[in-house]
Write an enzyme that holds these catalytic residues in place. Sequence first.
Site, PDB file in Angstrom:
ATOM      1  N   GLU A  20      34.041 -16.922  -9.684  1.00 48.97           N
ATOM      2  CA  GLU A  20      33.669 -16.846  -8.269  1.00 48.97           C
ATOM      3  C   GLU A  20      32.572 -15.803  -8.042  1.00 48.97           C
ATOM      4  OE1 GLU A  20      38.018 -18.182  -6.439  1.00 48.97           O
ATOM      5  OE2 GLU A  20      37.575 -16.065  -6.815  1.00 48.97           O
TER       6      GLU A  20
ATOM      7  N   LYS B 154      50.057 -15.368  -8.390  1.00 47.87           N
ATOM      8  CA  LYS B 154      48.866 -16.212  -8.312  1.00 47.87           C
ATOM      9  C   LYS B 154      47.688 -15.523  -8.999  1.00 47.87           C
ATOM     10  CE  LYS B 154      46.315 -19.011  -4.924  1.00 47.87           C
ATOM     11  NZ  LYS B 154      44.925 -18.585  -5.178  1.00 47.87           N
TER      12      LYS B 154
ATOM     13  N   THR C 287       0.819  -1.212   0.000  1.00 51.26           N
ATOM     14  CA  THR C 287       0.000   0.000   0.000  1.00 51.26           C
ATOM     15  C   THR C 287       0.860   1.272   0.000  1.00 51.26           C
ATOM     16  OG1 THR C 287      -1.806  -1.173   1.118  1.00 51.26           O
ATOM     17  CG2 THR C 287      -1.849   1.232   1.195  1.00 51.26           C
TER      18      THR C 287
ATOM     19  N   ASN D 139      -4.040  -4.010  -3.720  1.00 47.61           N
ATOM     20  CA  ASN D 139      -4.052  -5.467  -3.780  1.00 47.61           C
ATOM     21  C   ASN D 139      -3.995  -6.023  -5.194  1.00 47.61           C
ATOM     22  OD1 ASN D 139      -4.325  -5.152  -1.059  1.00 47.61           O
ATOM     23  ND2 ASN D 139      -6.420  -5.922  -0.931  1.00 47.61           N
TER      24      ASN D 139
ATOM     25  N   SER E  57      46.166 -12.668  -5.387  1.00 39.37           N
ATOM     26  CA  SER E  57      46.512 -12.697  -3.969  1.00 39.37           C
ATOM     27  C   SER E  57      47.233 -11.425  -3.562  1.00 39.37           C
ATOM     28  CB  SER E  57      47.400 -13.904  -3.676  1.00 39.37           C
ATOM     29  OG  SER E  57      47.865 -13.880  -2.338  1.00 39.37           O
ATOM     30  N   SER E  58      46.985 -11.006  -2.319  1.00 40.04           N
ATOM     31  CA  SER E  58      47.728  -9.885  -1.750  1.00 40.04           C
ATOM     32  C   SER E  58      49.037 -10.363  -1.141  1.00 40.04           C
ATOM     33  CB  SER E  58      46.883  -9.203  -0.661  1.00 40.04           C
ATOM     34  OG  SER E  58      46.594 -10.137   0.376  1.00 40.04           O
TER      35      SER E  58
ATOM     36  N   THR F 202      33.952 -39.222 -14.055  1.00 40.49           N
ATOM     37  CA  THR F 202      32.779 -39.394 -13.192  1.00 40.49           C
ATOM     38  C   THR F 202      33.298 -39.681 -11.784  1.00 40.49           C
ATOM     39  OG1 THR F 202      32.646 -41.777 -13.665  1.00 40.49           O
ATOM     40  CG2 THR F 202      31.342 -40.306 -15.059  1.00 40.49           C
ATOM     41  N   HIS F 203      32.598 -39.147 -10.777  1.00 39.46           N
ATOM     42  CA  HIS F 203      33.052 -39.257  -9.387  1.00 39.46           C
ATOM     43  C   HIS F 203      34.453 -38.665  -9.216  1.00 39.46           C
ATOM     44  CE1 HIS F 203      29.701 -42.096  -8.639  1.00 39.46           C
ATOM     45  NE2 HIS F 203      30.005 -42.543  -9.849  1.00 39.46           N
TER      46      HIS F 203
ATOM     47  N   SER G 164      -6.990  -0.949  -6.399  1.00 39.99           N
ATOM     48  CA  SER G 164      -6.585  -1.177  -5.014  1.00 39.99           C
ATOM     49  C   SER G 164      -5.128  -1.614  -5.046  1.00 39.99           C
ATOM     50  CB  SER G 164      -7.441  -2.282  -4.376  1.00 39.99           C
ATOM     51  OG  SER G 164      -6.834  -2.781  -3.199  1.00 39.99           O
TER      52      SER G 164
END
Length: 483
Positions: free
Chosen positions: A328, A321, A99, A139, A315-316, A184-185, A137
Amino acid sequence: MHYRTERDVLGEKRVPADAYYGIFTERALETFRISGTRTHSKMIWALGVIKEAAAEANRELDMLDQKAASAIVKACKEVQNGKFNHFFVVDDYQAGAGTPMNMNANEVIANRATELLGGALGEYKVNPHDHVNMGQSSNNVIPTAMRISTFFMMNSLITELRMLEASLRKKSQKFRDVIKVGRTHLQDAVPLLLGQEFEAYAEYVKRGYMRLKNAQDELRELGIGGTAIGTQITAHPNFRKTCVKHINKITGERFHHTESAVYLTQSVDVFVHVSAELRALATDMLKVCNDLVLLTSGPKAGFHEIELPPVEPGSSLMPGKVNPSVVEAYKMVCLQVLGNDHTIEHASREGQLELNAMTPVISHNLLQSIDLLTNGTKMFRERCVDGIKANREVCERTFTNSLSVATALTPYLGYEVTAHLVKESLSKGVTIRDAVLDSALMSEAELTRVLNPQRLTRPSIVDRALKEKILRSDAFRKLARKV
């Protein structure tokens, strides 16, 4: 700061003099100080569309005078263009059913329409309730705005997904001659072309956006004009049909009014469905991302079968690296979408009788998911997938040294004999190819033909003559007795 005083049923309240919103929004602004997130810009646009269509419908039905209708329509067009976005100030976490969000739109449009008619802000020559909200309304306004905004935002997401699919298929073609070990696996399984692997990734994306398109079509059904609970109280009998006609004219789309307004007023199942398809897409993309992270792991102590384009030092602390940063970030997007879907699932259970009041939190999470996936997919394609390279030497070396070709020998040698040769190659530290040749089961030419990479990655017919020759050989009988 200068103020004006406005009045409602609860009394008087000061409102900033230059604010296009009014007392209802001011009360909501004071009460709901929770997240700092405001109404999504696409929702604001959709509210502008709905209010314009409603004014046109009420004018057409002789419910609204020409002067007020024209001013409202002009104000709505400005809202759609984003002119007043900074006056949509209510928090996404607000009173049930949205609302405050609806009244924020009503007040902004009423004040701008009043201004266009020569009045002052807060004078309300055009009334937010009686004129802008006529036949409506919260809604059904808010769910209708959710359907329209979600529909159009999905177009952008689907476009990005199509482009990602094309990029993956391009990589599939480029890598179609790179033979590697299928797993696989996480264990060596059977040979696979790197191009086949990327073709599968493209298929994940295609099936994801096809499911989204099916869900998108369900958003075309609109409940506008159902008013409070779907019975259409206070609305003209032809309002909802006429309003949707004007929505279609404004948007250029083909929405339609519902034939079950009571149901649609209380149901949020379409948003659950869309969110579920977003969740399925995010789940699939997490799988693809995890694969890419594994395939690029290394560079010296991992798979390192592909190289992702570097976008920043990884990397810091550790010099040189480089991490799969884009992948990610995209995984974080997908995880957030899963969390948003969980919220939507729970909110969908919160309906009682004729209404589910949780639409604001459903809207917040659903639109955020679409935004995240749209922007994240664009980043993933441009900054990662487009620049992926195959490390052909690594793929060839691991394939040559693996036992993945052993399965191709079973039609000729049988399971037990092949398993024995696998065990022997492992114990002696030789390739399965060398183990077969040492056993004198096949000539080098015959073995090369059986282990042809093109045969190993697609269906093939067993050479019956060669199989019979092997089974009748002394070398096979001797090895079979030993096994």
